[in-house]
Motif scaffolding. Structure first.
Motif, PDB file in Angstrom:
ATOM      1  N   ILE A 195      88.292 -34.520  10.969  1.00  0.00           N
ATOM      2  CA  ILE A 195      88.383 -35.193   9.901  1.00  0.00           C
ATOM      3  C   ILE A 195      87.397 -35.633   9.817  1.00  0.00           C
ATOM      4  O   ILE A 195      86.613 -36.282   8.404  1.00  0.00           O
ATOM      5  CB  ILE A 195      90.258 -34.917   9.164  1.00  0.00           C
ATOM      6  CG1 ILE A 195      90.901 -34.640   9.149  1.00  0.00           C
ATOM      7  CG2 ILE A 195      89.862 -36.231   8.168  1.00  0.00           C
ATOM      8  CD1 ILE A 195      92.606 -34.073   9.525  1.00  0.00           C
ATOM      9  N   ALA A 196      87.785 -36.734  10.624  1.00  0.00           N
ATOM     10  CA  ALA A 196      86.940 -37.873  10.545  1.00  0.00           C
ATOM     11  C   ALA A 196      85.181 -37.465  10.751  1.00  0.00           C
ATOM     12  O   ALA A 196      84.334 -37.942   9.655  1.00  0.00           O
ATOM     13  CB  ALA A 196      86.594 -38.802  12.013  1.00  0.00           C
ATOM     14  N   ILE A 197      84.951 -36.182  11.207  1.00  0.00           N
ATOM     15  CA  ILE A 197      83.414 -35.699  10.685  1.00  0.00           C
ATOM     16  C   ILE A 197      83.132 -34.849  10.038  1.00  0.00           C
ATOM     17  O   ILE A 197      82.141 -35.250   8.745  1.00  0.00           O
ATOM     18  CB  ILE A 197      83.307 -34.510  11.921  1.00  0.00           C
ATOM     19  CG1 ILE A 197      82.926 -35.561  13.344  1.00  0.00           C
ATOM     20  CG2 ILE A 197      82.462 -33.874  12.116  1.00  0.00           C
ATOM     21  CD1 ILE A 197      83.170 -34.372  14.513  1.00  0.00           C
ATOM     22  N   ALA A 198      84.631 -34.567   9.326  1.00  0.00           N
ATOM     23  CA  ALA A 198      83.911 -33.170   8.154  1.00  0.00           C
ATOM     24  C   ALA A 198      83.893 -34.960   6.780  1.00  0.00           C
ATOM     25  O   ALA A 198      83.030 -34.702   6.331  1.00  0.00           O
ATOM     26  CB  ALA A 198      85.106 -32.575   8.219  1.00  0.00           C
ATOM     27  N   THR A 199      84.637 -35.952   7.242  1.00  0.00           N
ATOM     28  CA  THR A 199      84.989 -36.562   5.910  1.00  0.00           C
ATOM     29  C   THR A 199      83.368 -37.164   5.955  1.00  0.00           C
ATOM     30  O   THR A 199      82.589 -37.865   4.616  1.00  0.00           O
ATOM     31  CB  THR A 199      85.950 -37.887   6.137  1.00  0.00           C
ATOM     32  OG1 THR A 199      87.030 -36.624   6.757  1.00  0.00           O
ATOM     33  CG2 THR A 199      85.512 -38.709   4.958  1.00  0.00           C
ATOM     34  N   SER A 200      82.940 -37.653   7.016  1.00  0.00           N
ATOM     35  CA  SER A 200      81.149 -38.579   7.257  1.00  0.00           C
ATOM     36  C   SER A 200      80.609 -36.871   6.758  1.00  0.00           C
ATOM     37  O   SER A 200      79.252 -37.777   5.968  1.00  0.00           O
ATOM     38  CB  SER A 200      81.522 -38.414   8.567  1.00  0.00           C
ATOM     39  OG  SER A 200      81.922 -39.124   9.341  1.00  0.00           O
ATOM     40  N   SER A 228      94.346 -39.742   5.611  1.00  0.00           N
ATOM     41  CA  SER A 228      94.581 -41.079   5.756  1.00  0.00           C
ATOM     42  C   SER A 228      92.886 -41.671   6.553  1.00  0.00           C
ATOM     43  O   SER A 228      93.073 -42.689   6.692  1.00  0.00           O
ATOM     44  CB  SER A 228      95.454 -40.593   6.387  1.00  0.00           C
ATOM     45  OG  SER A 228      95.716 -40.544   7.725  1.00  0.00           O
ATOM     46  N   ILE A 229      92.131 -40.475   7.298  1.00  0.00           N
ATOM     47  CA  ILE A 229      90.611 -40.868   7.243  1.00  0.00           C
ATOM     48  C   ILE A 229      90.132 -41.667   6.229  1.00  0.00           C
ATOM     49  O   ILE A 229      89.615 -42.790   5.831  1.00  0.00           O
ATOM     50  CB  ILE A 229      90.663 -39.725   8.648  1.00  0.00           C
ATOM     51  CG1 ILE A 229      91.025 -39.372   9.337  1.00  0.00           C
ATOM     52  CG2 ILE A 229      88.882 -40.297   8.907  1.00  0.00           C
ATOM     53  CD1 ILE A 229      90.954 -40.290  10.355  1.00  0.00           C
ATOM     54  N   LEU A 230      90.297 -41.135   5.222  1.00  0.00           N
ATOM     55  CA  LEU A 230      89.027 -40.806   3.666  1.00  0.00           C
ATOM     56  C   LEU A 230      90.512 -42.442   3.258  1.00  0.00           C
ATOM     57  O   LEU A 230      89.501 -43.448   3.073  1.00  0.00           O
ATOM     58  CB  LEU A 230      89.551 -40.172   3.097  1.00  0.00           C
ATOM     59  CG  LEU A 230      89.517 -40.253   1.453  1.00  0.00           C
ATOM     60  CD1 LEU A 230      87.486 -39.747   2.388  1.00  0.00           C
ATOM     61  CD2 LEU A 230      89.467 -39.934   0.278  1.00  0.00           C
ATOM     62  N   VAL A 236      82.742 -44.618   5.948  1.00  0.00           N
ATOM     63  CA  VAL A 236      81.185 -45.515   5.177  1.00  0.00           C
ATOM     64  C   VAL A 236      82.397 -46.692   4.994  1.00  0.00           C
ATOM     65  O   VAL A 236      83.276 -47.047   4.500  1.00  0.00           O
ATOM     66  CB  VAL A 236      81.986 -44.201   3.950  1.00  0.00           C
ATOM     67  CG1 VAL A 236      80.624 -45.126   3.099  1.00  0.00           C
ATOM     68  CG2 VAL A 236      81.535 -43.638   4.154  1.00  0.00           C
ATOM     69  N   PRO A 237      81.021 -47.108   5.353  1.00  0.00           N
ATOM     70  CA  PRO A 237      81.631 -49.267   5.681  1.00  0.00           C
ATOM     71  C   PRO A 237      82.185 -49.089   3.694  1.00  0.00           C
ATOM     72  O   PRO A 237      81.994 -48.346   2.371  1.00  0.00           O
ATOM     73  CB  PRO A 237      80.267 -49.608   6.100  1.00  0.00           C
ATOM     74  CG  PRO A 237      79.558 -48.764   6.683  1.00  0.00           C
ATOM     75  CD  PRO A 237      80.139 -46.893   6.050  1.00  0.00           C
ATOM     76  N   SER A 300      85.580 -45.062  16.549  1.00  0.00           N
ATOM     77  CA  SER A 300      85.290 -43.564  16.341  1.00  0.00           C
ATOM     78  C   SER A 300      84.714 -43.319  15.650  1.00  0.00           C
ATOM     79  O   SER A 300      83.767 -42.057  15.634  1.00  0.00           O
ATOM     80  CB  SER A 300      86.315 -42.721  16.964  1.00  0.00           C
ATOM     81  OG  SER A 300      87.675 -42.636  16.020  1.00  0.00           O
ATOM     82  N   ARG A 301      85.701 -44.558  14.105  1.00  0.00           N
ATOM     83  CA  ARG A 301      84.403 -43.033  13.384  1.00  0.00           C
ATOM     84  C   ARG A 301      83.493 -44.118  12.760  1.00  0.00           C
ATOM     85  O   ARG A 301      82.608 -43.694  12.227  1.00  0.00           O
ATOM     86  CB  ARG A 301      85.207 -43.716  11.677  1.00  0.00           C
ATOM     87  CG  ARG A 301      86.627 -43.844  11.381  1.00  0.00           C
ATOM     88  CD  ARG A 301      87.665 -42.770  12.399  1.00  0.00           C
ATOM     89  NE  ARG A 301      88.532 -43.812  12.704  1.00  0.00           N
ATOM     90  CZ  ARG A 301      89.657 -43.646  13.123  1.00  0.00           C
ATOM     91  NH1 ARG A 301      90.814 -42.333  13.464  1.00  0.00           N
ATOM     92  NH2 ARG A 301      90.572 -45.161  14.332  1.00  0.00           N
ATOM     93  N   VAL A 302      82.732 -44.240  13.671  1.00  0.00           N
ATOM     94  CA  VAL A 302      81.332 -44.653  14.145  1.00  0.00           C
ATOM     95  C   VAL A 302      80.240 -43.432  14.071  1.00  0.00           C
ATOM     96  O   VAL A 302      79.392 -43.458  13.937  1.00  0.00           O
ATOM     97  CB  VAL A 302      81.525 -45.711  15.520  1.00  0.00           C
ATOM     98  CG1 VAL A 302      81.003 -44.934  16.253  1.00  0.00           C
ATOM     99  CG2 VAL A 302      79.664 -46.039  14.822  1.00  0.00           C
ATOM    100  N   ILE A 303      81.441 -42.052  14.493  1.00  0.00           N
ATOM    101  CA  ILE A 303      80.058 -41.229  14.060  1.00  0.00           C
ATOM    102  C   ILE A 303      79.612 -40.573  12.896  1.00  0.00           C
ATOM    103  O   ILE A 303      78.673 -40.124  12.401  1.00  0.00           O
ATOM    104  CB  ILE A 303      81.217 -39.652  14.625  1.00  0.00           C
ATOM    105  CG1 ILE A 303      82.696 -39.451  13.302  1.00  0.00           C
ATOM    106  CG2 ILE A 303      81.610 -39.231  16.003  1.00  0.00           C
ATOM    107  CD1 ILE A 303      83.116 -38.972  12.371  1.00  0.00           C
ATOM    108  N   TYR A 304      79.960 -41.459  11.643  1.00  0.00           N
ATOM    109  CA  TYR A 304      78.979 -41.084  10.607  1.00  0.00           C
ATOM    110  C   TYR A 304      78.149 -42.339  10.507  1.00  0.00           C
ATOM    111  O   TYR A 304      76.982 -41.649  10.216  1.00  0.00           O
ATOM    112  CB  TYR A 304      80.343 -42.314   9.485  1.00  0.00           C
ATOM    113  CG  TYR A 304      79.552 -42.812   7.988  1.00  0.00           C
ATOM    114  CD1 TYR A 304      79.144 -41.738   7.054  1.00  0.00           C
ATOM    115  CD2 TYR A 304      79.064 -43.672   7.976  1.00  0.00           C
ATOM    116  CE1 TYR A 304      78.555 -41.354   6.136  1.00  0.00           C
ATOM    117  CE2 TYR A 304      78.340 -43.628   6.820  1.00  0.00           C
ATOM    118  CZ  TYR A 304      77.609 -43.167   5.254  1.00  0.00           C
ATOM    119  OH  TYR A 304      77.833 -43.082   4.422  1.00  0.00           O
ATOM    120  N   ARG A 305      78.120 -43.559  11.432  1.00  0.00           N
ATOM    121  CA  ARG A 305      76.700 -43.504  12.172  1.00  0.00           C
ATOM    122  C   ARG A 305      75.918 -42.974  12.400  1.00  0.00           C
ATOM    123  O   ARG A 305      74.663 -42.349  12.686  1.00  0.00           O
ATOM    124  CB  ARG A 305      76.733 -44.826  12.500  1.00  0.00           C
ATOM    125  CG  ARG A 305      75.586 -46.260  12.643  1.00  0.00           C
ATOM    126  CD  ARG A 305      75.824 -47.143  13.656  1.00  0.00           C
ATOM    127  NE  ARG A 305      76.353 -48.488  12.523  1.00  0.00           N
ATOM    128  CZ  ARG A 305      76.372 -49.267  13.193  1.00  0.00           C
ATOM    129  NH1 ARG A 305      76.622 -49.747  14.647  1.00  0.00           N
ATOM    130  NH2 ARG A 305      76.936 -50.352  12.670  1.00  0.00           N
TER     131      ARG A 305
END
Ligand code: NAD
Length: 340
Positions: A195-200, A228-230, A236-237, A300-305
């Motif tokens: 979900i974190a990858i998809a949201t990013s 809940s990730i979103l 996204v910062p 781990s949500r740094v995958i957006y970066r």
């Protein structure tokens, strides 16, 4: 109601283990604690906290010798093997009788079952349980962890386990049988990692097309991309004020741990024959971010970066805008305060 043990053993006093054990120490006022970690400083610090109720041990075996029940919280399967199976110094080298062993580490199910089988063979009256957690360091500190317990709801020890683990967490779920606590944990992290990858990726598509990320997040929040990730952990910062992404990706759940758990979930899928469309691709993202110097050791949500997402979007959209999630929270709070 089952009686709690008077002599508690703890192995592994790291980021999670230390605050978890601290909660037990505070809440089990009459209990003595016997602790071991390969890092002597961690033992010394906990002994000092204990005001005479905590005793340092020189091995996992000594912990098991002196305690009625042993909990462990170490990084990986190899460490769990070492804690329990090392011939002269592992916990199974102790004369366990009917003692209970609870491993809270997130590891592969194969290792957990191997330790359980070795325990059953050597000490037929003793019991070994997998009981991984979610909630992170903050949940460990607050005593609000979720425990996924590898046993059936009618297991003979479930009442005792629920009472004991309840001192460290708000939700205790018996998952049906041995190693299924770990299965649940790995499934959860596989899902939340994707979900974190998809949201990013989705936020990146919109922002690269010129959209204000707050408009897009508000639309996701009221549409089918809500999660809940979103809402609480937005990659996204600046969109979730309390999320690690809004604090330079500091705190939260280290990307290397997500890589470990995601990889274990992919291995489990292969072992049980569950088809994955996204497993290998998702794993590549977490593997890449884990070794990237701009991402390593961060949440781990740094995958957006890692995926090239834009972080300094505010300069393009300087005006203030309310976030739907914050508005909803404010309205709920107002309704609560006015007694509605
Ligand atoms: P950590 O590295 O901070 O702590 C692990 C501790 O175990 C260290 O103090 C280490 O010295 C000790 N240790 C290692 N091998 C040992 C051995 N053979 N004998 C005794 N002590 C030993 O790791 P952590 O963040 O506390 O994570 C522990 C487990 O919890 C991991 O499986 C992790 O995936 C899981 N987990 C972590 C989080 C989190 O947010 N950190 C959240 C949920 C689950």
């Amino acid at each position: 109601m089952a009686d709690l043990p008077r002599r508690v053993g703890w192995v592994g006093l790291g980021l999670m283990g230390y605050p978890m054990a601290t909660n037990l120490l505070r809440k089990m006022e009459d209990a003595e604690f016997f602790v071991y970690d390969v890092v002597q400083n961690f033992i010394d610090r906990f002994v000092k906290d204990g005001n005479g109720r905590v005793h340092a041990c020189a091995s996992s075996k000594e912990v098991a010798d002196k305690s009625d029940l042993v909990l462990s919280m170490v990084p990986e399967g190899s460490h769990v093997r070492s804690v329990y199976l090392t011939p002269d110094t592992g916990a199974l080298a102790s004369d366990l009788q009917s003692k209970i062993l609870i491993d809270c580490s997130t590891i592969d199910t194969g290792t957990s079952l191997a330790v359980r089988d070795a325990c059953a063979e050597k000490h037929p009256k003793a019991r070994f349980y997998d009981a991984p957690v979610s909630g992170g360091v903050i949940g460990a500190e607050k005593g609000s962890l979720t425990f996924m317990l590898g046993c059936a709801t009618n297991d003979a020890k479930v009442e005792l386990l629920t009472k004991l683990l309840g001192l460290m967490g708000g939700n205790i779920f018996p998952c049906g049988g041995a190693s299924l606590g770990l299965t649940a944990k790995l499934c959860n992290n596989y899902c939340s990692g994707l979900i974190a990858i998809a949201t990013s990726e989705a936020m990146n598509i919109g922002m690269s097309s010129g959209m204000d990320p707050r408009v897009l997040a508000n639309i996701f929040h009221t549409s089918t991309a809500q999660s809940s990730i979103l809402d609480d952990w937005c990659p996204v910062p600046g969109l979730s004020p309390d999320a690690p992404a809004s604090k330079g990706y500091k705190g939260g759940f280290r990307v290397q741990l997500m890589k470990k758990d995601f990889g274990l979930a992919v291995d489990t899928a292969k072992r049980v024959g569950a088809k994955l469309a996204l497993g290998d691709e998702g794993l590549k993202v977490y593997e890449g971010a884990s070794t990237d110097p701009n991402c390593k050791d961060l949440d781990s949500r740094v995958i957006y970066r890692y995926l090239g997402g834009k972080e300094d979007w505010r300069k393009d959209f300087p005006e203030e805008m309310p976030m739907k999630k914050e508005e909803k929270r404010r309205l709920l709070q107002e309704a609560k305060e006015s007694g509605l």
